[in-house]
Design a protein around this motif. Structure first.
Motif, PDB file in Angstrom:
ATOM      1  N   GLU A  10       0.834  -1.207   0.000  1.00  0.00           N
ATOM      2  CA  GLU A  10       0.000   0.000   0.000  1.00  0.00           C
ATOM      3  C   GLU A  10       0.867   1.255   0.000  1.00  0.00           C
ATOM      4  OE1 GLU A  10      -3.385   2.269   2.579  1.00  0.00           O
ATOM      5  OE2 GLU A  10      -3.653   0.153   2.140  1.00  0.00           O
ATOM      6  N   SER A  11       1.967   1.223   0.719  1.00  0.00           N
ATOM      7  CA  SER A  11       2.894   2.354   0.750  1.00  0.00           C
ATOM      8  C   SER A  11       3.474   2.625  -0.635  1.00  0.00           C
ATOM      9  CB  SER A  11       4.020   2.032   1.755  1.00  0.00           C
ATOM     10  OG  SER A  11       5.053   2.958   1.686  1.00  0.00           O
ATOM     11  N   ILE A  12       3.829   1.562  -1.331  1.00  0.00           N
ATOM     12  CA  ILE A  12       4.376   1.700  -2.689  1.00  0.00           C
ATOM     13  C   ILE A  12       3.281   2.154  -3.656  1.00  0.00           C
ATOM     14  CG2 ILE A  12       5.401   0.427  -4.620  1.00  0.00           C
ATOM     15  CD1 ILE A  12       6.845  -1.271  -2.429  1.00  0.00           C
ATOM     16  N   ARG A  13       2.070   1.623  -3.508  1.00  0.00           N
ATOM     17  CA  ARG A  13       0.962   2.067  -4.362  1.00  0.00           C
ATOM     18  C   ARG A  13       0.693   3.555  -4.174  1.00  0.00           C
ATOM     19  NH1 ARG A  13      -2.748  -2.947  -3.013  1.00  0.00           N
ATOM     20  NH2 ARG A  13      -2.305  -4.274  -4.808  1.00  0.00           N
ATOM     21  N   ALA A  14       0.689   4.018  -2.915  1.00  0.00           N
ATOM     22  CA  ALA A  14       0.451   5.439  -2.643  1.00  0.00           C
ATOM     23  C   ALA A  14       1.529   6.294  -3.302  1.00  0.00           C
ATOM     24  CB  ALA A  14       0.397   5.691  -1.128  1.00  0.00           C
ATOM     25  N   ARG A  15       2.787   5.888  -3.160  1.00  0.00           N
ATOM     26  CA  ARG A  15       3.904   6.619  -3.777  1.00  0.00           C
ATOM     27  C   ARG A  15       3.744   6.656  -5.294  1.00  0.00           C
ATOM     28  NH1 ARG A  15       6.866  10.250  -3.972  1.00  0.00           N
ATOM     29  NH2 ARG A  15       7.123   9.983  -1.756  1.00  0.00           N
ATOM     30  N   THR A  16       3.451   5.493  -5.879  1.00  0.00           N
ATOM     31  CA  THR A  16       3.323   5.392  -7.328  1.00  0.00           C
ATOM     32  C   THR A  16       2.143   6.220  -7.827  1.00  0.00           C
ATOM     33  OG1 THR A  16       4.304   3.189  -7.243  1.00  0.00           O
ATOM     34  CG2 THR A  16       3.118   3.782  -9.262  1.00  0.00           C
ATOM     35  N   LEU A  17       1.043   6.198  -7.094  1.00  0.00           N
ATOM     36  CA  LEU A  17      -0.115   6.990  -7.481  1.00  0.00           C
ATOM     37  C   LEU A  17       0.229   8.472  -7.520  1.00  0.00           C
ATOM     38  CD1 LEU A  17      -3.109   6.971  -8.198  1.00  0.00           C
ATOM     39  CD2 LEU A  17      -3.608   7.095  -5.771  1.00  0.00           C
ATOM     40  N   LEU A  18       0.949   8.961  -6.517  1.00  0.00           N
ATOM     41  CA  LEU A  18       1.356  10.365  -6.520  1.00  0.00           C
ATOM     42  C   LEU A  18       2.268  10.657  -7.710  1.00  0.00           C
ATOM     43  CD1 LEU A  18       2.039  11.026  -2.724  1.00  0.00           C
ATOM     44  CD2 LEU A  18       0.045  11.725  -4.070  1.00  0.00           C
ATOM     45  N   GLU A  19       3.152   9.723  -8.038  1.00  0.00           N
ATOM     46  CA  GLU A  19       4.054   9.935  -9.172  1.00  0.00           C
ATOM     47  C   GLU A  19       3.310   9.908 -10.509  1.00  0.00           C
ATOM     48  OE1 GLU A  19       7.236   7.111  -8.681  1.00  0.00           O
ATOM     49  OE2 GLU A  19       8.024   8.190  -6.950  1.00  0.00           O
ATOM     50  N   ALA A  29      -8.085   5.098 -15.314  1.00  0.00           N
ATOM     51  CA  ALA A  29      -6.750   5.170 -15.920  1.00  0.00           C
ATOM     52  C   ALA A  29      -5.675   4.926 -14.868  1.00  0.00           C
ATOM     53  CB  ALA A  29      -6.542   6.531 -16.580  1.00  0.00           C
ATOM     54  N   LEU A  30      -5.880   5.412 -13.651  1.00  0.00           N
ATOM     55  CA  LEU A  30      -4.898   5.213 -12.590  1.00  0.00           C
ATOM     56  C   LEU A  30      -4.846   3.749 -12.150  1.00  0.00           C
ATOM     57  CD1 LEU A  30      -5.599   8.461 -10.573  1.00  0.00           C
ATOM     58  CD2 LEU A  30      -3.543   7.954 -11.919  1.00  0.00           C
ATOM     59  N   ILE A  31      -6.003   3.109 -12.042  1.00  0.00           N
ATOM     60  CA  ILE A  31      -6.041   1.681 -11.699  1.00  0.00           C
ATOM     61  C   ILE A  31      -5.310   0.871 -12.768  1.00  0.00           C
ATOM     62  CG2 ILE A  31      -7.589  -0.319 -11.514  1.00  0.00           C
ATOM     63  CD1 ILE A  31      -9.568   1.555 -10.050  1.00  0.00           C
ATOM     64  N   GLU A  32      -5.558   1.207 -14.025  1.00  0.00           N
ATOM     65  CA  GLU A  32      -4.899   0.509 -15.138  1.00  0.00           C
ATOM     66  C   GLU A  32      -3.389   0.733 -15.104  1.00  0.00           C
ATOM     67  OE1 GLU A  32      -4.928   0.952 -19.919  1.00  0.00           O
ATOM     68  OE2 GLU A  32      -6.895   0.759 -18.980  1.00  0.00           O
ATOM     69  N   ALA A  33      -2.966   1.964 -14.845  1.00  0.00           N
ATOM     70  CA  ALA A  33      -1.530   2.268 -14.801  1.00  0.00           C
ATOM     71  C   ALA A  33      -0.853   1.522 -13.654  1.00  0.00           C
ATOM     72  CB  ALA A  33      -1.314   3.773 -14.660  1.00  0.00           C
ATOM     73  N   LEU A  34      -1.504   1.448 -12.508  1.00  0.00           N
ATOM     74  CA  LEU A  34      -0.932   0.685 -11.383  1.00  0.00           C
ATOM     75  C   LEU A  34      -0.778  -0.786 -11.765  1.00  0.00           C
ATOM     76  CD1 LEU A  34      -2.808   2.277  -8.331  1.00  0.00           C
ATOM     77  CD2 LEU A  34      -0.358   2.432  -8.826  1.00  0.00           C
ATOM     78  N   ALA A  35      -1.780  -1.346 -12.428  1.00  0.00           N
ATOM     79  CA  ALA A  35      -1.716  -2.752 -12.843  1.00  0.00           C
ATOM     80  C   ALA A  35      -0.568  -2.978 -13.819  1.00  0.00           C
ATOM     81  CB  ALA A  35      -3.044  -3.180 -13.468  1.00  0.00           C
ATOM     82  N   GLU A  36      -0.387  -2.055 -14.763  1.00  0.00           N
ATOM     83  CA  GLU A  36       0.705  -2.182 -15.731  1.00  0.00           C
ATOM     84  C   GLU A  36       2.071  -2.130 -15.055  1.00  0.00           C
ATOM     85  OE1 GLU A  36       0.051   0.838 -18.685  1.00  0.00           O
ATOM     86  OE2 GLU A  36      -1.734  -0.169 -19.462  1.00  0.00           O
ATOM     87  N   GLY A  38       2.640  -3.526 -12.182  1.00  0.00           N
ATOM     88  CA  GLY A  38       2.716  -4.665 -11.275  1.00  0.00           C
ATOM     89  C   GLY A  38       2.126  -4.388  -9.909  1.00  0.00           C
ATOM     90  N   LEU A  39       1.328  -3.330  -9.781  1.00  0.00           N
ATOM     91  CA  LEU A  39       0.724  -2.955  -8.505  1.00  0.00           C
ATOM     92  C   LEU A  39      -0.798  -2.992  -8.611  1.00  0.00           C
ATOM     93  CD1 LEU A  39       3.068   0.051  -7.722  1.00  0.00           C
ATOM     94  CD2 LEU A  39       3.063  -2.156  -6.552  1.00  0.00           C
ATOM     95  N   ALA A  40      -1.309  -4.071  -9.212  1.00  0.00           N
ATOM     96  CA  ALA A  40      -2.745  -4.196  -9.441  1.00  0.00           C
ATOM     97  C   ALA A  40      -3.528  -3.970  -8.156  1.00  0.00           C
ATOM     98  CB  ALA A  40      -3.066  -5.571 -10.016  1.00  0.00           C
TER      99      ALA A  40
END
Length: 101
Positions: A10-19, A29-36, A38-40
Motif C-alpha cells: 500500500e505504501s508503494i501504491r500510494a507513492r506510485t499513485l502520486l508519481e 486510468a490510474l487503476i490501469e496504470a498501477l496494474a501495468e 505490477g501494482l494491481a
C-alpha cells in the motif's frame, strides 16, 4: 489489521499513485496504470487509498459525468506534489527512489 507485506505494498501504491499524477487523472486510468506497473488494485481497495490520500490533503477528487459514465477525477495538491518530489514525507507512503547518476 494489515500484514507487514500489505502495508508495504500500500505504501508503494500510494507513492506510485502520486508519481502518476503529474497534474490530474481519472480513477480507471490510474487503476490501469498501477496494474501495468505490477501494482494491481481492485476498485474496492482503490477507493479507500484515494480517500486516505485526500484526507491527508495530498489529492483532491471530483466526480465528472461523461455521457452515461461517471468518472472520478483525481488532482494532485501542492502538498501532494511536495510528497511526490520528496520535499516532505508521510510515514505511510514509500519514500521516493534515488536514481544512480
Amino acid at each position: 489489521m494489515n500484514s507487514p507485506t500489505s502495508d508495504v505494498v500500500e505504501s508503494i501504491r500510494a507513492r506510485t499513485l502520486l508519481e502518476l499524477l503529474d497534474v490530474t487523472g481519472n480513477d480507471e486510468a490510474l487503476i490501469e496504470a498501477l496494474a501495468e506497473l505490477g501494482l494491481a488494485i481492485s476498485q474496492a481497495a482503490f477507493v479507500p487509498l484515494l480517500e486516505r490520500l485526500e484526507t491527508a490533503g495530498l489529492i483532491e477528487t471530483s466526480r465528472v459525468q461523461i455521457g452515461p459514465v461517471a468518472a472520478r477525477v483525481v488532482a494532485l495538491t501542492m502538498a501532494g506534489d511536495d510528497v511526490r518530489r520528496g520535499r516532505t514525507e508521510r510515514d505511510w507512503i514509500a519514500a521516493p527512489t534515488v536514481s544512480a547518476a
